[in-house]
Design a protein around this motif. Sequence first.
Motif, PDB file in Angstrom:
ATOM      1  N   SER A 188      22.447 -13.980 -62.072  1.00 46.36           N
ATOM      2  CA  SER A 188      22.531 -13.184 -63.303  1.00 46.36           C
ATOM      3  C   SER A 188      21.120 -12.781 -63.666  1.00 46.36           C
ATOM      4  N   ILE A 189      20.947 -11.546 -64.140  1.00 51.74           N
ATOM      5  CA  ILE A 189      19.618 -11.110 -64.588  1.00 51.74           C
ATOM      6  C   ILE A 189      19.711 -10.512 -65.995  1.00 51.74           C
ATOM      7  N   HIS A 190      18.847 -11.008 -66.883  1.00 49.96           N
ATOM      8  CA  HIS A 190      18.690 -10.405 -68.222  1.00 49.96           C
ATOM      9  C   HIS A 190      17.655  -9.288 -68.087  1.00 49.96           C
ATOM     10  N   PRO A 191      18.041  -8.038 -68.386  1.00 57.97           N
ATOM     11  CA  PRO A 191      17.111  -6.922 -68.141  1.00 57.97           C
ATOM     12  C   PRO A 191      16.025  -6.752 -69.195  1.00 57.97           C
ATOM     13  N   GLY A 192      15.982  -7.652 -70.200  1.00 60.76           N
ATOM     14  CA  GLY A 192      15.045  -7.467 -71.308  1.00 60.76           C
ATOM     15  C   GLY A 192      15.654  -6.527 -72.333  1.00 60.76           C
ATOM     16  N   TRP A 193      14.863  -6.201 -73.341  1.00 59.96           N
ATOM     17  CA  TRP A 193      15.332  -5.267 -74.367  1.00 59.96           C
ATOM     18  C   TRP A 193      14.945  -3.863 -73.901  1.00 59.96           C
ATOM     19  N   VAL A 194      15.952  -3.055 -73.616  1.00 59.63           N
ATOM     20  CA  VAL A 194      15.725  -1.764 -72.964  1.00 59.63           C
ATOM     21  C   VAL A 194      16.195  -0.631 -73.893  1.00 59.63           C
ATOM     22  N   ALA A 195      15.405   0.417 -73.974  1.00 61.54           N
ATOM     23  CA  ALA A 195      15.721   1.548 -74.863  1.00 61.54           C
ATOM     24  C   ALA A 195      16.796   2.445 -74.246  1.00 61.54           C
ATOM     25  N   THR A 196      18.037   1.998 -74.344  1.00 57.99           N
ATOM     26  CA  THR A 196      19.195   2.761 -73.868  1.00 57.99           C
ATOM     27  C   THR A 196      20.136   2.932 -75.062  1.00 57.99           C
ATOM     28  N   SER A 214      12.333  -1.213 -62.470  1.00 59.40           N
ATOM     29  CA  SER A 214      11.397  -1.561 -61.383  1.00 59.40           C
ATOM     30  C   SER A 214      11.205  -3.056 -61.254  1.00 59.40           C
ATOM     31  N   LYS A 215      11.100  -3.755 -62.396  1.00 60.33           N
ATOM     32  CA  LYS A 215      10.901  -5.209 -62.350  1.00 60.33           C
ATOM     33  C   LYS A 215      12.145  -5.889 -61.748  1.00 60.33           C
ATOM     34  N   ILE A 216      13.322  -5.408 -62.153  1.00 59.48           N
ATOM     35  CA  ILE A 216      14.564  -6.006 -61.629  1.00 59.48           C
ATOM     36  C   ILE A 216      14.610  -5.843 -60.105  1.00 59.48           C
ATOM     37  N   LEU A 217      14.265  -4.646 -59.626  1.00 55.10           N
ATOM     38  CA  LEU A 217      14.355  -4.406 -58.173  1.00 55.10           C
ATOM     39  C   LEU A 217      13.297  -5.179 -57.394  1.00 55.10           C
ATOM     40  N   GLU A 218      12.115  -5.367 -58.013  1.00 55.53           N
ATOM     41  CA  GLU A 218      11.104  -6.225 -57.356  1.00 55.53           C
ATOM     42  C   GLU A 218      11.664  -7.638 -57.215  1.00 55.53           C
ATOM     43  N   LEU A 219      12.271  -8.131 -58.295  1.00 59.30           N
ATOM     44  CA  LEU A 219      12.849  -9.482 -58.283  1.00 59.30           C
ATOM     45  C   LEU A 219      13.977  -9.569 -57.238  1.00 59.30           C
ATOM     46  N   VAL A 220      14.866  -8.594 -57.240  1.00 58.25           N
ATOM     47  CA  VAL A 220      15.995  -8.609 -56.295  1.00 58.25           C
ATOM     48  C   VAL A 220      15.476  -8.655 -54.857  1.00 58.25           C
ATOM     49  N   SER A 230      21.342 -18.832 -60.185  1.00 56.20           N
ATOM     50  CA  SER A 230      20.281 -18.910 -61.190  1.00 56.20           C
ATOM     51  C   SER A 230      20.397 -17.730 -62.148  1.00 56.20           C
ATOM     52  N   PHE A 231      19.730 -17.900 -63.303  1.00 51.73           N
ATOM     53  CA  PHE A 231      19.709 -16.874 -64.349  1.00 51.73           C
ATOM     54  C   PHE A 231      18.240 -16.490 -64.535  1.00 51.73           C
ATOM     55  N   TYR A 232      17.929 -15.217 -64.308  1.00 45.16           N
ATOM     56  CA  TYR A 232      16.542 -14.745 -64.375  1.00 45.16           C
ATOM     57  C   TYR A 232      16.361 -13.719 -65.479  1.00 45.16           C
ATOM     58  N   LYS A 233      15.128 -13.667 -65.984  1.00 43.35           N
ATOM     59  CA  LYS A 233      14.704 -12.548 -66.821  1.00 43.35           C
ATOM     60  C   LYS A 233      14.213 -11.471 -65.859  1.00 43.35           C
ATOM     61  N   PHE A 234      14.212 -10.221 -66.282  1.00 41.22           N
ATOM     62  CA  PHE A 234      13.812  -9.092 -65.416  1.00 41.22           C
ATOM     63  C   PHE A 234      12.451  -9.303 -64.750  1.00 41.22           C
ATOM     64  N   ASP A 235      11.558 -10.068 -65.421  1.00 38.52           N
ATOM     65  CA  ASP A 235      10.203 -10.242 -64.878  1.00 38.52           C
ATOM     66  C   ASP A 235      10.106 -11.397 -63.881  1.00 38.52           C
ATOM     67  N   GLY A 236      11.243 -12.017 -63.580  1.00 39.24           N
ATOM     68  CA  GLY A 236      11.249 -13.065 -62.559  1.00 39.24           C
ATOM     69  C   GLY A 236      11.228 -14.477 -63.121  1.00 39.24           C
ATOM     70  N   GLU A 237      10.983 -14.580 -64.451  1.00 41.29           N
ATOM     71  CA  GLU A 237      10.987 -15.913 -65.076  1.00 41.29           C
ATOM     72  C   GLU A 237      12.425 -16.447 -65.061  1.00 41.29           C
ATOM     73  N   LYS A 238      12.584 -17.761 -64.814  1.00 43.67           N
ATOM     74  CA  LYS A 238      13.943 -18.332 -64.841  1.00 43.67           C
ATOM     75  C   LYS A 238      14.375 -18.549 -66.280  1.00 43.67           C
ATOM     76  N   MET A 239      15.618 -18.232 -66.575  1.00 39.11           N
ATOM     77  CA  MET A 239      16.162 -18.436 -67.934  1.00 39.11           C
ATOM     78  C   MET A 239      17.006 -19.705 -67.906  1.00 39.11           C
ATOM     79  N   PRO A 240      17.040 -20.441 -69.023  1.00 35.02           N
ATOM     80  CA  PRO A 240      17.996 -21.547 -69.104  1.00 35.02           C
ATOM     81  C   PRO A 240      19.408 -20.972 -69.287  1.00 35.02           C
ATOM     82  N   TRP A 241      20.414 -21.707 -68.906  1.00 36.83           N
ATOM     83  CA  TRP A 241      21.778 -21.219 -69.129  1.00 36.83           C
ATOM     84  C   TRP A 241      22.131 -21.265 -70.613  1.00 36.83           C
TER      85      TRP A 241
END
Length: 241
Positions: A188-196, A214-220, A230-241
């Motif tokens: 699972s990836i949290h994409p951050g707060w995105v202006a959509t 771009s950050k998500i694809l670098e991580l992928v 695992s659960f990641y933030k878009f920048d590659g940091e691991k998130m707790p569940w």
Amino acid sequence: MSSPDQQIVLVIGASRGLGLALVEKLTKSPTTRALGTVRTQSPTLQLELEAQLPSATFLTADITNEASLLSAAQQLPGGELDVLIVNAGMGARDPVTQSSTDTLAAYLDTNVLGPHRAIRAFLPALRARKTRKIILISSSSGCLTQQAMPDSIGLAGCYGTSKAALNMLAVQTSNELNRAGEGFTVVSIHPGWVATDMGNKVGDGGMPPAESASKILELVGRLETSDSASFYKFDGEKMPW
Ligand SMILES: NC(=O)c1ccc[n+]([C@@H]2O[C@H](COP(=O)([O-])OP(=O)(O)OC[C@H]3O[C@@H](n4cnc5c(N)ncnc54)[C@H](OP(=O)(O)O)[C@@H]3O)[C@@H](O)[C@H]2O)c1
């Protein structure tokens, strides 16, 4: 046709927002064949997207409709897929105590059952290649650890409930496939707060979709089977569940 050394990557839910930015970034890589889906058959939208991103292919798939996902899977080049990114989702501020059960059910249908339908529809294509990555776009609203804090933020409510269930879907999918020795990477990836359209419901100040994409694809690109479940933030940091 895709060459055997090209990675075939499909983004479910690519008509706008983060999904479209992901497909756009994918088209920049000469070693990637970029595919996206739009919800309904719309020759105008498909032509518009293909004019904007000529090297991408857009298929049709409504994540709430199993038949449409199965049909999209039939249309993959060579019937094969390296990376499935399930991005489609719905989200607004709908507190659970003020929402009908039907409203919560709609969130679960799109944000949990939808990804489940997509995983099942595309598993045969993923099994046909060695990469075998399944990326579920989740949210910090689905992070139980953060949401249980007194100052938690985000769309929360029905949306957060559905994203927490989506996170468990990632873990169970990973466990089942990998305990059978299939070598999948399911995160699972949290994409951050995105202006959509969705991110702007929280207010102004989200990051540009291209930055998150771009950050998500670098991580992928860096993820390996040992990172699965695992659960990641878009920048590659691991998130707790
Ligand atoms: N933006 C943020 O700050 C943020 C933060 C955390 C997590 N997320 C997650 O990131 C993902 C993308 O969000 P976004 O901000 O780009 O949202 P968005 O601008 O609202 O776009 C949502 C996308 O999902 C598609 N979609 C919705 N229901 C669908 C269905 N039944 N079948 C197929 N496609 C469907 C939409 O297609 P249509 O154009 O047809 O509606 C659109 O392409 C979501 O999973 C969201 O929960 C976003």
